[in-house]
Design a protein around this motif. Structure first.
Motif, short mmCIF file in Angstrom:
data_model
loop_
_atom_site.label_atom_id
_atom_site.label_comp_id
_atom_site.label_asym_id
_atom_site.label_seq_id
_atom_site.Cartn_x
_atom_site.Cartn_y
_atom_site.Cartn_z
N PRO A 6 8.87 2.78 107.76
CA PRO A 6 8.69 4.23 107.70
C PRO A 6 9.93 4.92 107.14
O PRO A 6 11.06 4.52 107.41
CB PRO A 6 8.45 4.64 109.16
CG PRO A 6 8.32 3.40 109.94
CD PRO A 6 8.77 2.26 109.12
N THR A 7 9.70 5.97 106.38
CA THR A 7 10.79 6.73 105.77
C THR A 7 10.90 8.09 106.46
O THR A 7 9.89 8.72 106.80
CB THR A 7 10.55 6.93 104.27
OG1 THR A 7 9.23 7.44 104.07
CG2 THR A 7 10.70 5.61 103.53
N VAL A 8 12.15 8.55 106.63
CA VAL A 8 12.42 9.78 107.37
C VAL A 8 13.41 10.63 106.59
O VAL A 8 14.43 10.13 106.09
CB VAL A 8 12.99 9.47 108.77
CG1 VAL A 8 13.44 10.75 109.48
CG2 VAL A 8 11.96 8.73 109.62
N PHE A 9 13.13 11.90 106.50
CA PHE A 9 14.03 12.90 105.92
C PHE A 9 14.45 13.85 107.02
O PHE A 9 13.61 14.44 107.70
CB PHE A 9 13.32 13.64 104.79
CG PHE A 9 14.01 14.90 104.32
CD1 PHE A 9 15.37 14.93 104.05
CD2 PHE A 9 13.27 16.07 104.11
CE1 PHE A 9 15.99 16.10 103.61
CE2 PHE A 9 13.88 17.23 103.67
CZ PHE A 9 15.25 17.24 103.42
N ILE A 10 15.77 14.00 107.22
CA ILE A 10 16.30 14.96 108.20
C ILE A 10 16.65 16.23 107.45
O ILE A 10 17.64 16.29 106.71
CB ILE A 10 17.54 14.40 108.93
CG1 ILE A 10 17.21 13.09 109.63
CG2 ILE A 10 18.06 15.42 109.95
CD1 ILE A 10 18.43 12.39 110.22
N ASP A 55 7.45 9.59 105.37
CA ASP A 55 6.46 9.53 106.45
C ASP A 55 6.67 10.63 107.48
O ASP A 55 5.71 11.10 108.10
CB ASP A 55 6.53 8.17 107.15
CG ASP A 55 6.12 7.05 106.22
OD1 ASP A 55 4.94 6.96 105.89
OD2 ASP A 55 7.00 6.25 105.82
N LEU A 56 7.92 11.04 107.69
CA LEU A 56 8.22 12.02 108.74
C LEU A 56 9.43 12.84 108.35
O LEU A 56 10.41 12.30 107.81
CB LEU A 56 8.45 11.30 110.08
CG LEU A 56 8.63 12.17 111.32
CD1 LEU A 56 8.04 11.49 112.56
CD2 LEU A 56 10.11 12.48 111.59
N VAL A 57 9.36 14.13 108.65
CA VAL A 57 10.49 15.03 108.44
C VAL A 57 10.96 15.54 109.80
O VAL A 57 10.16 16.05 110.59
CB VAL A 57 10.11 16.23 107.54
CG1 VAL A 57 11.26 17.24 107.46
CG2 VAL A 57 9.74 15.75 106.15
N VAL A 58 12.25 15.38 110.07
CA VAL A 58 12.87 15.96 111.27
C VAL A 58 13.51 17.27 110.85
O VAL A 58 14.36 17.30 109.96
CB VAL A 58 13.94 15.02 111.86
CG1 VAL A 58 14.48 15.62 113.17
CG2 VAL A 58 13.39 13.63 112.11
N MET A 59 13.11 18.35 111.50
CA MET A 59 13.62 19.68 111.14
C MET A 59 14.71 20.10 112.13
O MET A 59 14.42 20.48 113.26
CB MET A 59 12.47 20.68 111.11
CG MET A 59 11.39 20.32 110.11
SD MET A 59 10.11 21.58 109.90
CE MET A 59 9.36 21.61 111.52
N ALA A 80 1.11 15.41 103.13
CA ALA A 80 2.04 16.01 104.09
C ALA A 80 2.58 14.97 105.06
O ALA A 80 1.82 14.14 105.59
CB ALA A 80 1.34 17.13 104.86
N PRO A 81 3.87 14.99 105.33
CA PRO A 81 4.45 14.06 106.32
C PRO A 81 4.21 14.56 107.74
O PRO A 81 3.84 15.72 107.96
CB PRO A 81 5.94 14.11 105.98
CG PRO A 81 6.14 15.52 105.50
CD PRO A 81 4.88 15.87 104.74
N LYS A 82 4.44 13.69 108.69
CA LYS A 82 4.52 14.14 110.07
C LYS A 82 5.77 15.00 110.22
O LYS A 82 6.76 14.81 109.52
CB LYS A 82 4.58 12.94 111.02
CG LYS A 82 3.32 12.09 111.03
CD LYS A 82 3.42 10.95 112.02
CE LYS A 82 2.12 10.15 112.05
NZ LYS A 82 2.17 9.05 113.05
N LEU A 83 5.72 15.95 111.17
CA LEU A 83 6.83 16.87 111.38
C LEU A 83 7.33 16.79 112.81
O LEU A 83 6.53 16.76 113.76
CB LEU A 83 6.40 18.30 111.07
CG LEU A 83 5.96 18.62 109.64
CD1 LEU A 83 5.54 20.09 109.54
CD2 LEU A 83 7.05 18.30 108.63
N LEU A 84 8.64 16.77 112.95
CA LEU A 84 9.30 16.77 114.26
C LEU A 84 10.32 17.89 114.24
O LEU A 84 11.31 17.83 113.52
CB LEU A 84 9.97 15.41 114.51
CG LEU A 84 10.70 15.20 115.83
CD1 LEU A 84 9.75 15.37 117.02
CD2 LEU A 84 11.34 13.82 115.87
#
Length: 322
Positions: A6-10, A55-59, A80-84
């Protein structure tokens, strides 16, 4: 999006919460971190393109910026990615799941199945974990008048407060939120299970991080006049088997310091009490940047992506002192 790791963008990785989140994820081979080049940090099209790839963006953003990022995700449709979200913006939004896995026995499953999760606020986390089991069990009536007193290290106040304390221009200790309209109160009110709005009195002191929530109770005003041991037993039963919530005996010294869980995602819950005066104080101790922010976000991220995630900072060691 990634078909394997999984890939994550902060989004907001340069802020206090973002940096701590990155430190927790950077050593994890089960997740790949993606970032924007410095030149593209304020380029909305570059951010939108990256969001479509992960896969997911941490805001880790101010509220308005978090809403903008969520709207940008909406515009991506099935890409759209999952959002946290670590901001205040979506904690009571009906389309977002509240990111406190220990809230109820079903909450971790709800987080695992969600595409949008709002991480709890630092102050409400401890108070909710103390109150919700006691309200659910009927030991505290939902309409009971509750006051929550709390103290945090200055790292919870953002860059301006951190700069003021490190420059030695801030006071050693300060009560605030005395307008009784702190932004965390609606969240605390809703998820604690209370129907009467609680009084919340936060404070900040001259140390970097670590948090204590305390809730005084007159036991003879509660149904059945429970003992401190009764309250502790309900908490212990509720959180049995939870890896990050410890229900421990209150130290005999009658003292508690706030920094013992710094760097971790752990939270200590205690019940101080006097057997003859029929009074008790519920206490939660944790790291305002750990279980109160980045540690909690990492815990939710692991549930959302179905992977094991390190929720503590490298080298974190729990102190044993009270």
């Amino acid at each position: 999006m990634s078909a394997s790791i999984p890939t994550v963008f902060i989004d907001g990785e340069a802020g206090t919460t973002g940096l701590q989140m990155r430190d927790r994820l950077a050593r994890n081979p089960a997740v790949a971190l993606r970032s924007l080049p410095d030149a593209d940090r304020k380029n909305p099209e570059a951010k939108r393109a990256l969001m479509a790839e992960v896969d997911l963006v941490v805001m880790c953003l101010p509220d308005d910026a978090a809403r903008e990022t969520a709207a940008m995700a909406d515009s991506l449709g099935d890409r759209a990615p999952k959002l946290l979200d670590a901001s205040t913006a979506h904690r009571q939004h009906p389309d977002w799941v509240y990111g406190l896995p220990e809230l109820t026995p079903e909450q971790a499953t709800a987080i695992a199945g969600a595409r949008r999760v709002a991480v709890p606020g630092c102050y409400p986390t401890g108070a909710i974990l103390l109150l919700r089991p006691l309200v659910d069990a009927g030991l505290i009536p939902a309409d009971f008048p509750i006051s929550v007193n709390a103290v945090s290290g200055y790292s919870g106040g953002g860059k301006a407060m951190i700069a003021a304390y490190e420059a030695r221009t801030a006071p050693d200790f300060e009560l605030y939120g005395l307008s009784l309209s702190h932004k965390h109160v609606p969240e605390l009110h809703r998820y604690s299970g209370l129907t009467r709005r609680p009084i919340f009195v936060p404070s900040v002191a001259d140390y970097a991080q670590g948090m204590i929530d305390s809730i005084p109770l007159h036991l003879d005003l509660l149904p059945g006049s429970p003992s401190p041991a009764d309250l502790q037993a309900v908490l212990a039963a509720r959180y049995a088997g939870q890896p990050f919530v410890r229900v421990i005996d209150a130290p005999a010294s009658g003292k508690i310091e706030p920094e013992a869980q710094n760097g971790t995602n752990n939270i200590d819950l205690m019940v101080f009490g006097h057997p003859t005066q029929r009074q008790a104080v519920l206490v939660a101790r944790y790291d305002n940047l750990g279980k109160g922010a980045s540690g909690a976000a990492a815990q939710c991220l692991g549930l959302m992506l179905g992977i094991a995630v390190e929720t503590s900072l490298p080298g974190a060691r729990v102190k044993v002192a009270a």
